[in-house]
Design an enzyme around this catalytic site. Structure first.
Site, PDB file in Angstrom:
ATOM      1  N   GLY A  46      -4.771   7.953 -32.538  1.00 59.52           N
ATOM      2  CA  GLY A  46      -3.533   7.325 -32.095  1.00 59.52           C
ATOM      3  C   GLY A  46      -3.054   6.318 -33.122  1.00 59.52           C
ATOM      4  N   GLN A  51       1.549  -0.490 -36.856  1.00 61.16           N
ATOM      5  CA  GLN A  51       0.357  -0.405 -37.703  1.00 61.16           C
ATOM      6  C   GLN A  51       0.694   0.051 -39.130  1.00 61.16           C
ATOM      7  OE1 GLN A  51      -1.895   1.872 -34.449  1.00 61.16           O
ATOM      8  NE2 GLN A  51      -3.533   0.834 -35.540  1.00 61.16           N
ATOM      9  N   CYS A  94     -10.078   1.150 -33.570  1.00 56.74           N
ATOM     10  CA  CYS A  94      -8.677   1.028 -33.967  1.00 56.74           C
ATOM     11  C   CYS A  94      -8.580   1.122 -35.482  1.00 56.74           C
ATOM     12  CB  CYS A  94      -8.146  -0.324 -33.490  1.00 56.74           C
ATOM     13  SG  CYS A  94      -6.417  -0.607 -33.907  1.00 56.74           S
ATOM     14  N   LEU A  95      -7.594   1.872 -35.974  1.00 51.62           N
ATOM     15  CA  LEU A  95      -7.426   2.002 -37.427  1.00 51.62           C
ATOM     16  C   LEU A  95      -7.088   0.650 -38.068  1.00 51.62           C
ATOM     17  CD1 LEU A  95      -5.491   5.392 -37.592  1.00 51.62           C
ATOM     18  CD2 LEU A  95      -7.914   4.977 -38.056  1.00 51.62           C
ATOM     19  N   HIS A 136      -4.052   1.650 -25.043  1.00 53.21           N
ATOM     20  CA  HIS A 136      -4.416   0.958 -26.290  1.00 53.21           C
ATOM     21  C   HIS A 136      -3.212   0.904 -27.236  1.00 53.21           C
ATOM     22  CE1 HIS A 136      -7.211   0.432 -29.941  1.00 53.21           C
ATOM     23  NE2 HIS A 136      -6.042   0.712 -30.473  1.00 53.21           N
ATOM     24  N   GLU A 137      -2.550   2.056 -27.397  1.00 49.87           N
ATOM     25  CA  GLU A 137      -1.401   2.106 -28.319  1.00 49.87           C
ATOM     26  C   GLU A 137      -0.237   1.266 -27.795  1.00 49.87           C
ATOM     27  OE1 GLU A 137      -1.919   3.198 -31.175  1.00 49.87           O
ATOM     28  OE2 GLU A 137      -3.803   4.169 -30.678  1.00 49.87           O
ATOM     29  N   HIS A 140      -0.361  -2.275 -28.708  1.00 48.25           N
ATOM     30  CA  HIS A 140       0.133  -2.572 -30.060  1.00 48.25           C
ATOM     31  C   HIS A 140       1.615  -2.955 -30.042  1.00 48.25           C
ATOM     32  CE1 HIS A 140      -3.188  -1.721 -32.759  1.00 48.25           C
ATOM     33  NE2 HIS A 140      -3.431  -0.560 -32.180  1.00 48.25           N
TER      34      HIS A 140
END
Ligand code: ZN
Length: 172
Positions: A46, A51, A94-95, A136-137, A140
């Protein structure tokens, strides 16, 4: 398509609240294509636009398994319409918080309204990994990272290590 650089914590841009998208047009589809390519290259499941430094309410996801064909999902202006009272912990990564994985408690099911790749209104009834990932996304989009759900002590320890890693890679 292009692989974009992913912003990693700590970074003030990750704290920004993203703005709604006014129109799903070719420019936005190009952004979503680039985001997917960036996510697949990482690899991740995701990615939110912030990001890659774009403060728009746009998310891409793909939860297909290795042996399956890709199943890209695009969410524009997603809104949580309902979440279950049942909550459960899932291990999240997470990236933007590379190499750290921690359990986060979230509702196990969620209903999300959103616009798809073509700007059509859609509803997703999510559970399991899909519910975890979309929540989660969507965090962000509000400037929230999964480590913000952890204890202060744990969060500060992770941020300290990430800061240190950044300095090392900058001097390398
Ligand atoms: Zn993330």
């Amino acid at each position: 398509m292009a692989v974009l650089p992913i912003i990693t914590a700590p970074d003030p841009r990750l704290k920004v609240r993203s703005e709604p998208v006014s129109k799903v047009d070719d420019d936005l589809r190009k952004l979503m294509d680039d985001m997917l390519e960036t996510m697949y290259a990482a690899p991740g499941i995701g990615l939110a636009a912030i990001q890659v430094g774009v403060p728009k309410r746009v998310i891409v996801m793909d939860l297909s398994h290795d042996e399956q064909p890709p199943q890209p999902l695009h969410f524009v202006n997603p809104e949580i319409k309902w979440t279950s009272d049942d909550k459960g912990p899932y291990e999240e990564g997470c990236l933007s918080v590379p190499e750290f994985y921690e359990e986060v408690e979230r509702p196990l099911k969620a209903r999300i309204d959103y616009l798809d790749y073509n700007g059509a209104q859609q509803t997703l009834d999510a559970e399991g990994m899909t519910a975890v990932c979309i929540q989660h996304e969507m965090d962000h989009l509000e400037g929230i990272l999964f480590i913000d759900h952890l204890s202060r002590l744990k969060r500060q320890m992770i941020l300290k290590k990430l800061t240190k890693a950044k300095k090392l890679s900058a001097s390398a």
